[in-house]
Motif scaffolding. Structure first.
Motif, PDB file in Angstrom:
ATOM      1  N   THR A  39       3.723 -38.533  37.674  1.00 31.84           N
ATOM      2  CA  THR A  39       3.547 -38.848  38.891  1.00 31.84           C
ATOM      3  C   THR A  39       1.861 -38.948  39.060  1.00 31.84           C
ATOM      4  O   THR A  39       1.470 -39.948  39.478  1.00 31.84           O
ATOM      5  CB  THR A  39       4.064 -37.733  39.905  1.00 31.84           C
ATOM      6  OG1 THR A  39       5.387 -37.798  39.751  1.00 31.84           O
ATOM      7  CG2 THR A  39       3.730 -38.182  41.254  1.00 31.84           C
TER       8      THR A  39
ATOM      9  N   SER B 252       3.194 -44.708  46.121  1.00 32.68           N
ATOM     10  CA  SER B 252       4.298 -45.019  45.218  1.00 32.68           C
ATOM     11  C   SER B 252       5.627 -45.195  46.358  1.00 32.68           C
ATOM     12  O   SER B 252       5.749 -43.994  46.952  1.00 32.68           O
ATOM     13  CB  SER B 252       4.525 -44.535  43.962  1.00 32.68           C
ATOM     14  OG  SER B 252       5.753 -44.673  43.522  1.00 32.68           O
TER      15      SER B 252
ATOM     16  N   ASP C 166       9.948 -41.030  42.236  1.00 26.40           N
ATOM     17  CA  ASP C 166       9.379 -39.934  43.031  1.00 26.40           C
ATOM     18  C   ASP C 166       9.792 -39.232  43.866  1.00 26.40           C
ATOM     19  O   ASP C 166       8.991 -38.072  44.277  1.00 26.40           O
ATOM     20  CB  ASP C 166       7.896 -40.571  43.639  1.00 26.40           C
ATOM     21  CG  ASP C 166       6.907 -41.409  42.549  1.00 26.40           C
ATOM     22  OD1 ASP C 166       7.122 -40.687  41.320  1.00 26.40           O
ATOM     23  OD2 ASP C 166       6.149 -42.268  42.865  1.00 26.40           O
TER      24      ASP C 166
ATOM     25  N   ARG D 256       0.608 -42.198  37.628  1.00 26.87           N
ATOM     26  CA  ARG D 256       0.795 -43.553  38.110  1.00 26.87           C
ATOM     27  C   ARG D 256      -0.347 -43.633  39.154  1.00 26.87           C
ATOM     28  O   ARG D 256      -0.580 -44.704  39.594  1.00 26.87           O
ATOM     29  CB  ARG D 256       2.256 -43.306  38.980  1.00 26.87           C
ATOM     30  CG  ARG D 256       3.223 -43.818  38.074  1.00 26.87           C
ATOM     31  CD  ARG D 256       4.401 -44.183  38.955  1.00 26.87           C
ATOM     32  NE  ARG D 256       5.217 -42.953  39.514  1.00 26.87           N
ATOM     33  CZ  ARG D 256       5.911 -42.267  38.826  1.00 26.87           C
ATOM     34  NH1 ARG D 256       6.439 -42.606  37.339  1.00 26.87           N
ATOM     35  NH2 ARG D 256       6.597 -41.218  39.114  1.00 26.87           N
TER      36      ARG D 256
END
Lengths: 198, 198
Positions: free
Chosen positions: A55, A4, A9, A58
């Motif tokens: 996170t 990502s 992030d 994801r």
């Protein structure tokens, strides 16, 4: 899986690339080893890895997906040998597999999966998938040898994988008997009916 | 094991003979099933059976000894068949064993043993002893057949037991794949190299 680049992030280890991914996978195994499957949650892994739960989500859709990745990354799928001799190929795979049974973590994790799978069908499916991946190299070796005419045309590769792999599990986890270095050759000789070199 | 006639036992179920003994063994399995090996203590079994801990200790020297007795009493050691045909004898033992894998309690208990054995060597030894007893009928059948000349003189009965029994454990606990009724015949045909009747 692509990394990502979302600015949200920034500062979370997972976004720092391959090293961060490895750190999460290692944290996942640590959590699994210490807390067992019952304590294996995204939250526990996130805390251990120093990443946020969001996170992790994801990159992995569920704790199950993360677990499978962590097992695969740590206990590398065995390479598929092609020496030209089926018994040598099988011996290579089984020897790598015996080494895995001597790994400081693998047997305990496998035992935890066996126990948890009896109580939770979702974990049972996950364990079945991990086993399916571990069976793959032996299945390729046997199917290829059969197609090359090195093994009988009527050979059932799936049953043959069971017959070749099962004695090692059984000795280690059920009979609790030693696995001598000669066992690989003995099992191959009996199951494939190929005599070991004198 | 002789029943105690000590007056101190008056009113404790264990002193009432064989039925009481069975009740303790059943209580032991209940405790094992509900609490796992970690929760398997003389105290928990005594409470469950309505007997005193001291009474239990007069009949079983340790919780391990009680556990082995409870497993044996519940999952009767398989009888040793002698049909005159080794493949029929082996098929009987393996079929009884497949039935055990379909028992409502046995697989969960075995999985608990597998997991606990990895963390506690004493439980590992206990599990090894239980397995040794379960192997016995097959070992007798194979050794006898070899001595009668129905199997090759050089046959290793111990390895052959591994090869015959292991695929069923492996399918059930590791691969989580179904055990079709034909598997017993297929495994025997491959391992003993005897063709099934057409």
């Amino acid at each position: 899986m692509t990394e990502s680049r979302n600015p949200a992030d920034a500062g979370t280890p997972i976004s720092r690339g391959i090293g961060a991914r490895r750190r999460v996978l290692r944290a996942a195994l640590d959590v699994l080893d210490e807390r067992g499957l019952a304590g294996f949650t995204m939250e526990a892994v996130a805390r251990r890895a120093g990443a946020s739960k969001a996170t992790l989500y994801r990159h992995w859709s569920s704790s199950g997906a993360l677990l499978v990745d962590a097992m695969d990354a740590t206990f590398q799928p065995l390479p598929i040998p092609d020496t030209g001799r089926v018994e040598a190929d099988v011996a290579q795979v089984l020897t790598a597999f015996v080494a895995l049974l001597g790994h400081p973590r693998f047997p305990r994790l496998l035992a935890a999966f066996i126990d948890a799978a009896e109580r939770d069908p979702a974990l049972g499916s996950l364990h079945a998938e991990l086993t399916r991946r571990r069976r793959e190299p032996l299945l390729v070796v046997l199917t290829r040898a059969r197609d090359r005419g090195q093994l009988p045309a009527g050979l059932d590769p799936d049953l043959t994988v069971d017959l070749l792999a099962a004695p090692f599990f059984y000795r280690r986890f059920v009979a609790h008997r030693p696995i001598p270095p000669t066992l690989v050759t003995e099992v191959i000789a009996r199951v494939l009916d190929i005599r070991p070199p004198e």
